[in-house]
Design a protein around this motif. Structure first.
Motif, PDB file in Angstrom:
ATOM      1  N   LEU A   1      11.631  17.726  -2.476  1.00 28.15           N
ATOM      2  CA  LEU A   1      11.014  16.881  -3.496  1.00 28.15           C
ATOM      3  C   LEU A   1      10.777  17.650  -4.791  1.00 28.15           C
ATOM      4  O   LEU A   1      10.852  17.074  -5.880  1.00 28.15           O
ATOM      5  N   TYR A   2      10.492  18.962  -4.697  1.00 30.75           N
ATOM      6  CA  TYR A   2      10.373  19.776  -5.908  1.00 30.75           C
ATOM      7  C   TYR A   2      11.652  19.697  -6.737  1.00 30.75           C
ATOM      8  O   TYR A   2      11.618  19.772  -7.975  1.00 30.75           O
TER       9      TYR A   2
ATOM     10  N   CYS B   1       0.802  -1.228   0.000  1.00 29.26           N
ATOM     11  CA  CYS B   1       0.000   0.000   0.000  1.00 29.26           C
ATOM     12  C   CYS B   1       0.831   1.272   0.000  1.00 29.26           C
ATOM     13  O   CYS B   1       0.271   2.381  -0.041  1.00 29.26           O
ATOM     14  N   VAL B   2       2.144   1.166   0.060  1.00 29.29           N
ATOM     15  CA  VAL B   2       3.009   2.353   0.093  1.00 29.29           C
ATOM     16  C   VAL B   2       2.858   3.144  -1.204  1.00 29.29           C
ATOM     17  O   VAL B   2       2.803   2.578  -2.300  1.00 29.29           O
ATOM     18  N   ASN B   3       2.801   4.457  -1.091  1.00 26.74           N
ATOM     19  CA  ASN B   3       2.536   5.312  -2.252  1.00 26.74           C
ATOM     20  C   ASN B   3       3.593   5.193  -3.346  1.00 26.74           C
ATOM     21  O   ASN B   3       3.304   5.395  -4.523  1.00 26.74           O
ATOM     22  N   SER B   4       4.826   4.852  -2.984  1.00 28.92           N
ATOM     23  CA  SER B   4       5.880   4.711  -3.991  1.00 28.92           C
ATOM     24  C   SER B   4       5.506   3.699  -5.061  1.00 28.92           C
ATOM     25  O   SER B   4       5.988   3.787  -6.198  1.00 28.92           O
ATOM     26  N   TRP B   5       4.655   2.726  -4.713  1.00 29.73           N
ATOM     27  CA  TRP B   5       4.315   1.643  -5.639  1.00 29.73           C
ATOM     28  C   TRP B   5       2.916   1.800  -6.231  1.00 29.73           C
ATOM     29  O   TRP B   5       2.352   0.840  -6.747  1.00 29.73           O
TER      30      TRP B   5
ATOM     31  N   MET C   1       8.118  12.414   1.916  1.00 31.05           N
ATOM     32  CA  MET C   1       6.892  13.162   1.670  1.00 31.05           C
ATOM     33  C   MET C   1       5.669  12.296   1.934  1.00 31.05           C
ATOM     34  O   MET C   1       4.642  12.774   2.449  1.00 31.05           O
ATOM     35  N   ASP C   2       5.759  11.013   1.629  1.00 30.41           N
ATOM     36  CA  ASP C   2       4.661  10.104   1.952  1.00 30.41           C
ATOM     37  C   ASP C   2       4.463  10.011   3.463  1.00 30.41           C
ATOM     38  O   ASP C   2       3.325   9.938   3.944  1.00 30.41           O
ATOM     39  N   CYS C   3       5.556  10.014   4.218  1.00 30.23           N
ATOM     40  CA  CYS C   3       5.447  10.022   5.686  1.00 30.23           C
ATOM     41  C   CYS C   3       4.796  11.309   6.178  1.00 30.23           C
ATOM     42  O   CYS C   3       4.015  11.300   7.140  1.00 30.23           O
TER      43      CYS C   3
ATOM     44  N   LYS D   1       7.438  15.622 -10.261  1.00 32.99           N
ATOM     45  CA  LYS D   1       6.226  14.985 -10.769  1.00 32.99           C
ATOM     46  C   LYS D   1       5.694  13.893  -9.840  1.00 32.99           C
ATOM     47  O   LYS D   1       4.698  13.247 -10.157  1.00 32.99           O
ATOM     48  N   TYR D   2       6.348  13.700  -8.693  1.00 35.61           N
ATOM     49  CA  TYR D   2       5.903  12.648  -7.786  1.00 35.61           C
ATOM     50  C   TYR D   2       4.521  12.982  -7.238  1.00 35.61           C
ATOM     51  O   TYR D   2       4.223  14.124  -6.887  1.00 35.61           O
TER      52      TYR D   2
END
Length: 463
Positions: free
Chosen positions: A450-451, A239-243, A322-324, A456-457
């Motif tokens: 992250l910018y 479920c991690v956003n990276s995937w 950033m997901d954290c 584009k993430y």
């Protein structure tokens, strides 16, 4: 391709496949700890067959990240096959006399393995409708596997709390101040699941390590991170956003809903999945990835893995951080940092841009396979450098102002790195701080980073 490799592989093919000869071999992955090749052979009757060869990276005695050697991975694949988990069949296990190192030849399966294609390709829409449920069932079967004692002894066995501490300590050793990582570590240690089972854990079950066909899951791949631990880690990692490959609205791999994943899992186990525990492991997954990417970049610095891919992977830490942020301290994200003006003609950014254009338009089209992939990585590296030159000064000014607002009596201190370390030390020792100011500062700092690293993430939105 290395001539010695080709000669050794050709000799093996003629020995193992009576009367056959090697037609071609091409490397599919650049390889950090392992390499994968597509090999085509011609039988004595003139028919052709395709296989996959997977072997340890030559010259790499062991991985810094505990990946299992191919010989152990073979045992896991065979165990999984007996347990009803879809995996490629093993054709041959390499021997020392083959001269090809530790590895194996396996069945070549047709299907899609690229995560960004799995979430988008129209021909896979039918598979996507039930893919989250199917993943739940596959994970339940993995966790139900009865692992022989001889294999358990070679697998890492770790509790949730120990895993958090191991990961945090691996980051601390890197000696880099990343306050969001320390913030997340403290949250995880305060929310460790009280009860957990210990089963076989795949360790890297995610979109990108699944082979998907129009009929569903064709194979579960990449078993080198298997260990003994809490099975809920696998569900959280999926479920991690990276995937999710940009599709944040569907938490399970970018293709499905959590309730479908859980329904599939519970249909096999008959046991309920605790949502609080699942969220813990989702947070841990992003935390682990934020640390692991930094560590992978460090293997480039040390010379262990000199691939051009490694430094770029290190810059992916900001994605996971950033997901954290979204999971633990959600709030409005800051605007893009201002771009500096450069009066030089041509500017450094323009020079970088010209090199990128040349590589993309005149070099990339002449390459194929792993070489073409690494060329795209090199272009991405140049893009990061270009954005760093343009936006880092404004981002650092904002970060410095935020740090001064957190610590009183530091108005004259302009040492940004020292102030970062001050914040890291305060987080590690659980010093009391203004929660709102801290949250706003971490959101701003990670977003600005992250910018630069990957604008584009998908996490660079408030939704």
């Amino acid at each position: 391709m290395d001539q010695t490799f080709e000669e050794s592989l050709s000799a093996l093919i003629s020995r193992h496949f009576e009367g056959a000869k090697l037609i071609s071999s091409s490397q599919l992955t650049a390889g950090a700890s392992q390499q994968t090749f597509r090999i085509t052979i011609e039988g004595k009757g003139g028919d052709t067959q395709v296989f996959a060869l997977r072997r340890a990276q030559p010259g790499l005695a062991s991985s810094s990240y505990g990946q299992l050697p191919p010989s152990v991975e073979v045992e896991l694949l065979q165990l999984a096959a007996h347990g009803g988990v879809p995996v490629p069949g093993i054709e041959y296990v390499l021997c020392p006399g083959d001269g090809l190192g530790d590895g194996y030849i396996m069945e070549w399966l047709e299907g899609e393995t690229m995560g960004q294609r799995i979430v988008k390709r129209p021909e896979l829409s039918g598979a996507r409708a039930s893919l989250a449920f199917d993943c739940g069932q596959a994970l339940a079967r993995i966790h139900a596997l009865s692992v022989p004692c001889s294999l358990v002894e070679r697998l890492h066995n770790v509790s949730p709390e120990a895993l958090v501490r191991e990961t945090w300590e691996a980051y601390i050793v890197l000696d880099t101040p990343q306050p969001m990582i320390d913030f997340t570590a403290q949250w995880l240690l305060s929310n460790v699941p009280a009860d957990f089972e210990t089963t076989l854990v795949h360790g890297d079950f995610r979109n990108g390590n699944l082979m998907v066909t129009p009929d569903g899951i064709g194979a579960v791949l990449d078993w080198e991170l298997c260990h003994m631990g809490d099975p809920m880690r696998d569900l959280g990692w999926l479920c991690v956003n990276s995937w999710r490959f940009g599709n944040r609205s569907l938490p399970v791999g970018g293709f499905g809903k959590v309730e479908d994943l859980i329904a599939g899992y519970e249909s096999e186990t008959g046991q309920p999945v605790d949502l609080t525990t699942l969220r813990f492991w989702e947070v841990f997954g992003s935390f682990w990835w934020s640390v692991t990417t930094l560590g992978m970049a460090n293997t480039w610095r040390s010379g262990e893995t000199p691939s051009v891919e490694r430094p770029v992977i290190g810059r992916r830490s900001s994605e996971a951080q950033m997901d954290c942020v979204h999971l633990l301290i959600p709030g409005e994200l800051p605007a893009h940092p201002d771009k500096i003006s450069d009066a030089n003609l041509p500017s450094v950014s323009e020079i970088i841009r010209s090199v990128k254009s040349h590589l993309t338009e005149h070099v990339g089209e002449k390459l194929e396979g792993a070489d073409q992939f690494l060329m795209r990585v090199a272009v991405n590296s140049l893009s990061i450098a270009e954005r760093e030159l343009s936006f880092a000064p404004a981002a650092e000014r904002a970060e410095l102002a935020g740090l001064k607002s957190l610590f009183s009596g530091l108005e004259g201190n302009e040492d940004l790195e020292q102030l970062r370390w001050n914040l890291v030390s305060a987080l590690r020792s659980n010093e009391p701080m203004d929660v709102d100011i801290l949250g706003a500062h971490l959101r701003q700092t990670v977003a600005h980073r992250l910018y630069i690293d990957q604008p584009k993430y998908s996490a660079l939105t408030n939704s």
